[in-house]
Design a protein around this motif. Structure first.
Motif, short mmCIF file in Angstrom:
data_model
loop_
_atom_site.label_atom_id
_atom_site.label_comp_id
_atom_site.label_asym_id
_atom_site.label_seq_id
_atom_site.Cartn_x
_atom_site.Cartn_y
_atom_site.Cartn_z
N ARG A 147 0.39 -5.88 1.72
CA ARG A 147 -0.80 -5.33 2.35
C ARG A 147 -0.88 -3.81 2.12
NH1 ARG A 147 -1.17 -7.14 8.46
NH2 ARG A 147 -3.19 -6.10 8.25
N HIS A 148 0.25 -3.21 1.77
CA HIS A 148 0.30 -1.78 1.49
C HIS A 148 -0.09 -1.60 0.02
CE1 HIS A 148 2.27 -0.84 5.33
NE2 HIS A 148 2.76 -2.05 5.18
N ARG A 149 -1.31 -1.18 -0.20
CA ARG A 149 -1.86 -1.21 -1.55
C ARG A 149 -1.61 0.07 -2.34
NH1 ARG A 149 -4.93 -3.87 1.95
NH2 ARG A 149 -6.18 -2.06 2.50
N ILE A 150 -0.88 1.04 -1.73
CA ILE A 150 -0.54 2.25 -2.47
C ILE A 150 0.78 2.00 -3.19
CG2 ILE A 150 -0.45 4.77 -2.32
CD1 ILE A 150 -1.48 4.56 0.55
N ALA A 151 0.76 0.99 -4.05
CA ALA A 151 1.97 0.58 -4.76
C ALA A 151 1.57 -0.37 -5.87
CB ALA A 151 2.95 -0.11 -3.80
N SER A 152 2.53 -0.65 -6.75
CA SER A 152 2.33 -1.64 -7.82
C SER A 152 3.36 -2.73 -7.64
CB SER A 152 2.49 -0.98 -9.19
OG SER A 152 1.52 0.04 -9.38
N TYR A 153 2.94 -3.98 -7.80
CA TYR A 153 3.80 -5.13 -7.54
C TYR A 153 3.82 -6.09 -8.72
CZ TYR A 153 3.09 -3.68 -2.66
OH TYR A 153 3.02 -2.96 -1.49
N ASN A 154 4.97 -6.65 -8.98
CA ASN A 154 5.12 -7.80 -9.86
C ASN A 154 6.09 -8.76 -9.20
OD1 ASN A 154 4.29 -5.63 -12.13
ND2 ASN A 154 3.78 -7.71 -12.78
N GLU A 155 5.57 -9.92 -8.80
CA GLU A 155 6.38 -10.89 -8.06
C GLU A 155 6.69 -12.10 -8.92
OE1 GLU A 155 6.14 -13.68 -4.01
OE2 GLU A 155 4.56 -12.20 -4.42
N MET B 118 6.30 2.73 -6.20
CA MET B 118 5.41 3.56 -5.39
C MET B 118 5.85 5.01 -5.47
SD MET B 118 6.65 2.44 -1.54
CE MET B 118 6.59 0.69 -1.91
N ASN B 119 4.92 5.91 -5.15
CA ASN B 119 5.27 7.33 -5.10
C ASN B 119 5.72 7.67 -3.69
OD1 ASN B 119 2.96 8.12 -3.47
ND2 ASN B 119 1.69 8.10 -5.31
N PRO B 120 6.28 8.88 -3.48
CA PRO B 120 6.82 9.21 -2.17
C PRO B 120 5.79 9.16 -1.04
CG PRO B 120 7.67 10.73 -3.81
CD PRO B 120 6.62 9.91 -4.49
N ARG B 121 4.57 9.54 -1.32
CA ARG B 121 3.53 9.51 -0.28
C ARG B 121 3.25 8.07 0.14
NH1 ARG B 121 -2.53 12.22 -0.81
NH2 ARG B 121 -2.91 12.47 1.43
N GLY B 122 3.13 7.17 -0.82
CA GLY B 122 2.93 5.77 -0.50
C GLY B 122 4.12 5.17 0.24
N LEU B 123 5.33 5.58 -0.16
CA LEU B 123 6.52 5.08 0.51
C LEU B 123 6.57 5.54 1.96
CD1 LEU B 123 9.23 3.64 0.53
CD2 LEU B 123 10.26 5.70 -0.48
N MET B 124 6.22 6.80 2.22
CA MET B 124 6.23 7.28 3.60
C MET B 124 5.17 6.57 4.44
SD MET B 124 7.11 11.37 3.35
CE MET B 124 6.16 11.74 1.88
N ASN B 125 4.03 6.25 3.83
CA ASN B 125 3.03 5.46 4.55
C ASN B 125 3.59 4.10 4.94
OD1 ASN B 125 0.71 3.21 3.99
ND2 ASN B 125 -0.09 4.94 5.16
N PHE B 126 4.29 3.46 4.01
CA PHE B 126 4.92 2.17 4.27
C PHE B 126 5.95 2.29 5.39
CE2 PHE B 126 8.62 -0.54 3.18
CZ PHE B 126 8.06 -1.79 3.43
N LEU B 127 6.80 3.31 5.31
CA LEU B 127 7.86 3.47 6.30
C LEU B 127 7.30 3.78 7.69
CD1 LEU B 127 10.45 5.56 4.23
CD2 LEU B 127 10.50 3.09 4.73
N SER B 128 6.22 4.54 7.74
CA SER B 128 5.65 4.90 9.04
C SER B 128 5.14 3.66 9.78
CB SER B 128 4.51 5.91 8.86
OG SER B 128 3.37 5.31 8.27
N LEU B 129 4.73 2.64 9.03
CA LEU B 129 4.15 1.44 9.62
C LEU B 129 5.13 0.29 9.76
CD1 LEU B 129 0.76 1.52 7.69
CD2 LEU B 129 1.08 2.03 10.12
N ARG B 130 6.20 0.29 8.98
CA ARG B 130 7.10 -0.85 8.96
C ARG B 130 8.49 -0.56 9.50
NH1 ARG B 130 3.74 -5.12 8.94
NH2 ARG B 130 2.20 -4.94 7.26
N THR B 131 8.63 0.56 10.22
CA THR B 131 9.86 0.85 10.95
C THR B 131 9.51 1.20 12.38
OG1 THR B 131 9.81 3.18 10.28
CG2 THR B 131 11.14 1.68 8.93
N HIS B 132 10.40 0.88 13.28
CA HIS B 132 10.18 1.19 14.70
C HIS B 132 11.09 2.35 15.10
CE1 HIS B 132 9.36 0.56 18.97
NE2 HIS B 132 10.65 0.71 19.17
#
Length: 228
Positions: free
Chosen positions: A75-83, A170-184
């Motif tokens: 759902r975090h779209r500031i990234a590139s994925y290959n699954e 992902m770049n650092p900005r996208g990673l921090m966005n992910f971490l801000s929402l997916r850590t408590h």
């Protein structure tokens, strides 16, 4: 669950270099000279939410986790994925079971609830029911494949608790966005309440981030864990 660093070109110096080009143009500071001055500038950029300098560089992670974790992560779209694709390969019979200590009971209403530990009986119920469901589903999957059914059709029998794998970049900005929402973190400016399984993955990603960009990570934490 697995989160491993595959490749990166991250550094705190890259943030400083990107920020300074707007005022002094191209710079030729040595890494040591940049390191001496980077902490204050990075903290300023984070505090004032000047985010674009944090978009330079990227890291690639290899992740193994249940599919339900991937659905939240992607759902975090500031990234590139290959699954890993169940259309093209047979999935392994590797499934998720909650570990002891994982809270099982939800108390309260959506938007205002908490999780509490389960009893020994509840843990036994979870293990029994999940294992039964997984075994039944995987046997159905294998029977369809043996009957010549296409993998992309047979995979419909598989539950979201089966493990998959992916690369995420992902770049650092996208990673921090992910971490801000997916850590408590109780001391965060905006306290998030992620599902425990994706938080486990996020914690592992954050440890990698902190080791590669210590000044940026420290500024992230000092400024309420808000992505710039």
């Amino acid at each position: 669950m697995t989160v491993q660093l595959v490749d990166h070109n991250l550094s705190d110096q890259a943030v400083v270099r990107a920020a300074r080009v707007s005022t002094v143009g191209q710079t030729h500071q040595s890494p040591d000279e940049a390191a001496d001055r980077e902490t204050g500038l990075i903290n300023y950029l984070m505090r004032e939410r000047h985010g674009s300098p944090f978009e330079h560089g990227s890291l690639t992670l290899y992740v193994e986790a249940p599919i339900f974790v991937f659905r939240e992560w992607q759902r975090h779209r500031i990234a590139s994925y290959n699954e890993e694709s169940a259309r093209y390969r047979e999935l392994r019979p590797a499934f998720y079971l909650p570990t002891v200590g994982r809270n099982l009971v939800q108390v309260g209403k959506p938007g205002s609830y908490r999780f509490e530990p389960g009893t020994a009986e509840q843990f036994s119920t979870v293990d029994t029911e999940l294992v039964t469901a997984y075994e039944t589903a995987y046997r159905s999957y294998e029977r369809m494949l043996s009957a010549g059914i296409a993998r992309e059709v047979a995979r419909a029998a598989l539950p979201v608790g089966i493990y998959s794998s992916m690369y995420v970049t992902m770049n650092p900005r996208g990673l921090m966005n992910f971490l801000s929402l997916r850590t408590h973190r109780e001391d965060a400016a905006f306290v998030s309440h992620p599902q425990r399984e994706i938080e486990v993955c996020a914690d592992k990603a954050e440890a990698i981030f902190a080791s590669l960009m210590p000044a940026t990570h420290a500024a992230f934490e000092a400024n309420g864990r808000v992505a710039p």
